[in-house]
Motif scaffolding. Structure first.
Motif, PDB file in Angstrom:
ATOM      1  N   THR A 156       0.847  -1.194   0.000  1.00 57.79           N
ATOM      2  CA  THR A 156       0.000   0.000   0.000  1.00 57.79           C
ATOM      3  C   THR A 156       0.884   1.246   0.000  1.00 57.79           C
ATOM      4  O   THR A 156       1.806   1.355   0.812  1.00 57.79           O
ATOM      5  N   PRO A 157       0.609   2.218  -0.882  1.00 61.15           N
ATOM      6  CA  PRO A 157       1.392   3.451  -0.903  1.00 61.15           C
ATOM      7  C   PRO A 157       1.224   4.240   0.393  1.00 61.15           C
ATOM      8  O   PRO A 157       0.135   4.279   0.969  1.00 61.15           O
ATOM      9  N   THR A 158       2.312   4.853   0.841  1.00 64.70           N
ATOM     10  CA  THR A 158       2.280   5.657   2.061  1.00 64.70           C
ATOM     11  C   THR A 158       2.981   6.990   1.821  1.00 64.70           C
ATOM     12  O   THR A 158       3.942   7.067   1.047  1.00 64.70           O
ATOM     13  N   GLY A 159       2.498   8.009   2.484  1.00 69.05           N
ATOM     14  CA  GLY A 159       3.159   9.311   2.486  1.00 69.05           C
ATOM     15  C   GLY A 159       3.263   9.951   1.112  1.00 69.05           C
ATOM     16  O   GLY A 159       2.609   9.551   0.145  1.00 69.05           O
ATOM     17  N   HIS A 160       4.118  10.966   1.054  1.00 72.14           N
ATOM     18  CA  HIS A 160       4.327  11.712  -0.179  1.00 72.14           C
ATOM     19  C   HIS A 160       4.888  10.820  -1.290  1.00 72.14           C
ATOM     20  O   HIS A 160       4.485  10.919  -2.450  1.00 72.14           O
ATOM     21  N   GLY A 161       5.820   9.928  -0.932  1.00 70.50           N
ATOM     22  CA  GLY A 161       6.392   9.018  -1.928  1.00 70.50           C
ATOM     23  C   GLY A 161       5.338   8.116  -2.544  1.00 70.50           C
ATOM     24  O   GLY A 161       5.358   7.841  -3.744  1.00 70.50           O
ATOM     25  N   GLY A 162       4.404   7.647  -1.739  1.00 76.85           N
ATOM     26  CA  GLY A 162       3.324   6.808  -2.246  1.00 76.85           C
ATOM     27  C   GLY A 162       2.403   7.562  -3.185  1.00 76.85           C
ATOM     28  O   GLY A 162       1.955   7.024  -4.201  1.00 76.85           O
ATOM     29  N   GLU A 163       2.124   8.835  -2.857  1.00 78.47           N
ATOM     30  CA  GLU A 163       1.303   9.666  -3.738  1.00 78.47           C
ATOM     31  C   GLU A 163       2.000   9.879  -5.079  1.00 78.47           C
ATOM     32  O   GLU A 163       1.376   9.804  -6.140  1.00 78.47           O
ATOM     33  N   THR A 164       3.291  10.141  -5.029  1.00 78.35           N
ATOM     34  CA  THR A 164       4.074  10.336  -6.254  1.00 78.35           C
ATOM     35  C   THR A 164       4.083   9.071  -7.102  1.00 78.35           C
ATOM     36  O   THR A 164       3.929   9.115  -8.324  1.00 78.35           O
ATOM     37  N   LEU A 165       4.232   7.917  -6.452  1.00 75.95           N
ATOM     38  CA  LEU A 165       4.218   6.636  -7.162  1.00 75.95           C
ATOM     39  C   LEU A 165       2.871   6.407  -7.849  1.00 75.95           C
ATOM     40  O   LEU A 165       2.829   6.007  -9.017  1.00 75.95           O
ATOM     41  N   ASP A 166       1.788   6.669  -7.147  1.00 77.67           N
ATOM     42  CA  ASP A 166       0.465   6.500  -7.743  1.00 77.67           C
ATOM     43  C   ASP A 166       0.282   7.366  -8.986  1.00 77.67           C
ATOM     44  O   ASP A 166      -0.265   6.920  -9.986  1.00 77.67           O
ATOM     45  N   ARG A 167       0.759   8.607  -8.922  1.00 77.83           N
ATOM     46  CA  ARG A 167       0.649   9.498 -10.090  1.00 77.83           C
ATOM     47  C   ARG A 167       1.497   8.972 -11.248  1.00 77.83           C
ATOM     48  O   ARG A 167       1.061   8.966 -12.395  1.00 77.83           O
ATOM     49  N   ALA A 168       2.698   8.510 -10.956  1.00 73.72           N
ATOM     50  CA  ALA A 168       3.597   8.007 -12.003  1.00 73.72           C
ATOM     51  C   ALA A 168       3.094   6.697 -12.600  1.00 73.72           C
ATOM     52  O   ALA A 168       3.323   6.421 -13.779  1.00 73.72           O
ATOM     53  N   PHE A 169       2.407   5.889 -11.795  1.00 80.63           N
ATOM     54  CA  PHE A 169       1.937   4.595 -12.284  1.00 80.63           C
ATOM     55  C   PHE A 169       0.989   4.741 -13.471  1.00 80.63           C
ATOM     56  O   PHE A 169       1.040   3.941 -14.407  1.00 80.63           O
ATOM     57  N   THR A 170       0.133   5.740 -13.443  1.00 77.12           N
ATOM     58  CA  THR A 170      -0.852   5.900 -14.514  1.00 77.12           C
ATOM     59  C   THR A 170      -0.167   6.019 -15.868  1.00 77.12           C
ATOM     60  O   THR A 170      -0.520   5.321 -16.820  1.00 77.12           O
ATOM     61  N   ARG A 171       0.820   6.873 -15.973  1.00 76.41           N
ATOM     62  CA  ARG A 171       1.532   7.036 -17.248  1.00 76.41           C
ATOM     63  C   ARG A 171       2.274   5.749 -17.615  1.00 76.41           C
ATOM     64  O   ARG A 171       2.286   5.331 -18.766  1.00 76.41           O
ATOM     65  N   PHE A 172       2.921   5.152 -16.636  1.00 79.13           N
ATOM     66  CA  PHE A 172       3.662   3.903 -16.817  1.00 79.13           C
ATOM     67  C   PHE A 172       2.748   2.818 -17.400  1.00 79.13           C
ATOM     68  O   PHE A 172       3.067   2.173 -18.400  1.00 79.13           O
ATOM     69  N   ALA A 173       1.572   2.637 -16.796  1.00 76.11           N
ATOM     70  CA  ALA A 173       0.631   1.609 -17.243  1.00 76.11           C
ATOM     71  C   ALA A 173       0.036   1.946 -18.606  1.00 76.11           C
ATOM     72  O   ALA A 173      -0.140   1.055 -19.445  1.00 76.11           O
ATOM     73  N   ASP A 174      -0.272   3.225 -18.836  1.00 75.28           N
ATOM     74  CA  ASP A 174      -0.802   3.632 -20.137  1.00 75.28           C
ATOM     75  C   ASP A 174       0.212   3.390 -21.246  1.00 75.28           C
ATOM     76  O   ASP A 174      -0.140   2.936 -22.337  1.00 75.28           O
ATOM     77  N   ASP A 175       1.470   3.688 -20.987  1.00 78.94           N
ATOM     78  CA  ASP A 175       2.552   3.487 -21.953  1.00 78.94           C
ATOM     79  C   ASP A 175       2.689   2.002 -22.283  1.00 78.94           C
ATOM     80  O   ASP A 175       2.742   1.597 -23.452  1.00 78.94           O
ATOM     81  N   LEU A 176       2.692   1.162 -21.257  1.00 77.45           N
ATOM     82  CA  LEU A 176       2.816  -0.280 -21.467  1.00 77.45           C
ATOM     83  C   LEU A 176       1.610  -0.825 -22.242  1.00 77.45           C
ATOM     84  O   LEU A 176       1.766  -1.650 -23.150  1.00 77.45           O
ATOM     85  N   ALA A 177       0.418  -0.351 -21.915  1.00 74.34           N
ATOM     86  CA  ALA A 177      -0.790  -0.807 -22.613  1.00 74.34           C
ATOM     87  C   ALA A 177      -0.750  -0.417 -24.087  1.00 74.34           C
ATOM     88  O   ALA A 177      -1.130  -1.209 -24.958  1.00 74.34           O
ATOM     89  N   TRP A 178      -0.301   0.790 -24.400  1.00 74.71           N
ATOM     90  CA  TRP A 178      -0.224   1.248 -25.788  1.00 74.71           C
ATOM     91  C   TRP A 178       0.706   0.353 -26.597  1.00 74.71           C
ATOM     92  O   TRP A 178       0.356  -0.118 -27.678  1.00 74.71           O
ATOM     93  N   TRP A 179       1.888   0.089 -26.064  1.00 69.83           N
ATOM     94  CA  TRP A 179       2.860  -0.744 -26.779  1.00 69.83           C
ATOM     95  C   TRP A 179       2.390  -2.196 -26.867  1.00 69.83           C
ATOM     96  O   TRP A 179       2.632  -2.879 -27.867  1.00 69.83           O
ATOM     97  N   SER A 180       1.722  -2.665 -25.841  1.00 75.77           N
ATOM     98  CA  SER A 180       1.212  -4.029 -25.871  1.00 75.77           C
ATOM     99  C   SER A 180       0.169  -4.190 -26.965  1.00 75.77           C
ATOM    100  O   SER A 180       0.190  -5.167 -27.733  1.00 75.77           O
ATOM    101  N   GLU A 181      -0.748  -3.236 -27.058  1.00 72.43           N
ATOM    102  CA  GLU A 181      -1.771  -3.292 -28.099  1.00 72.43           C
ATOM    103  C   GLU A 181      -1.150  -3.174 -29.490  1.00 72.43           C
ATOM    104  O   GLU A 181      -1.508  -3.913 -30.407  1.00 72.43           O
TER     105      GLU A 181
END
Length: 194
Positions: A156-181
């Motif tokens: 589970t994300p915690t603190g400021h670092g966890g918030e930053t990770l959650d924001r970065a994950f969206t782009r990371f996952a979108d990028d991977l999904a685009w290339w996968s498709e």
């Protein structure tokens, strides 16, 4: 999208499993079929023979199962800690048992460390390795550090670092999904050149 999240620490106190768990959970929340491949529990021997070097039907059962999983996957996420500026030997050993199985699909790198650089050196080391093994490495990466302050024991994300990770994950996952498709469409349209 079928995603294998590959994790490679063999240490007894494995803190990076938090990041692997986080990724599997987040991909599943997006509706993806994500599965954790933990090198420690797959327990392949130190590389002697690659999977393809075994006569058909004679590879160890764990190796055969993993070969089938890799072949069926649309994309891969390599979760790596940093050991002396390099990749973890457990994950590298697991990866090296296969070659053609990885071809023509995207890979993403998520790194971590106890320090503030978040395993960036290991991430940089993985990029040419995965490219050489026939994968397209996406440009988005995740670097998590200090991991102990960013993710709780259950991922589970915690603190400021966890918030930053959650924001970065969206782009990371979108990028991977685009290339996968894109790779899936291209493979269906025309067989890979080799």
């Amino acid at each position: 999208m079928s995603i294998l999240v590959l994790y490679g620490s063999y240490r007894s106190d494995r803190i990076g499993i938090r990041l692997a768990t986080y990724l599997v959970d987040r991909f599943r929340a997006r509706g993806e079929d994500a599965e954790l491949i933990d090198a420690k529990f797959v327990d392949l021997p130190m590389l002697d023979r690659m999977y393809k070097e075994y006569p058909p039907g004679t590879a160890p059962a764990s190796m055969q199962k993993l070969a089938d999983q890799i072949t069926a996957a649309d994309a891969f996420v390599f979760v790596t800690g940093e050991y002396n500026w390099g990749p973890q030997p457990g994950l590298k050993n697991l990866t090296d048992h296969f070659l053609e199985h990885w071809f023509w699909r995207p890979a993403a790198i998520a790194s971590y460390s106890a320090g503030r650089l978040g395993g960036a050196h290991a991430a940089a080391a993985w990029h040419p390795i995965l490219s050489e093994m026939g994968m397209v490495v996406i440009s988005s990466t995740l670097t998590v550090g200090p991991i102990g302050e960013t993710l709780a024991a259950d991922g589970t994300p915690t603190g400021h670092g966890g918030e930053t990770l959650d924001r970065a994950f969206t782009r990371f996952a979108d990028d991977l999904a685009w290339w996968s498709e894109a790779a899936r469409i291209q493979r269906a349209k025309r067989p890979p050149p080799y």
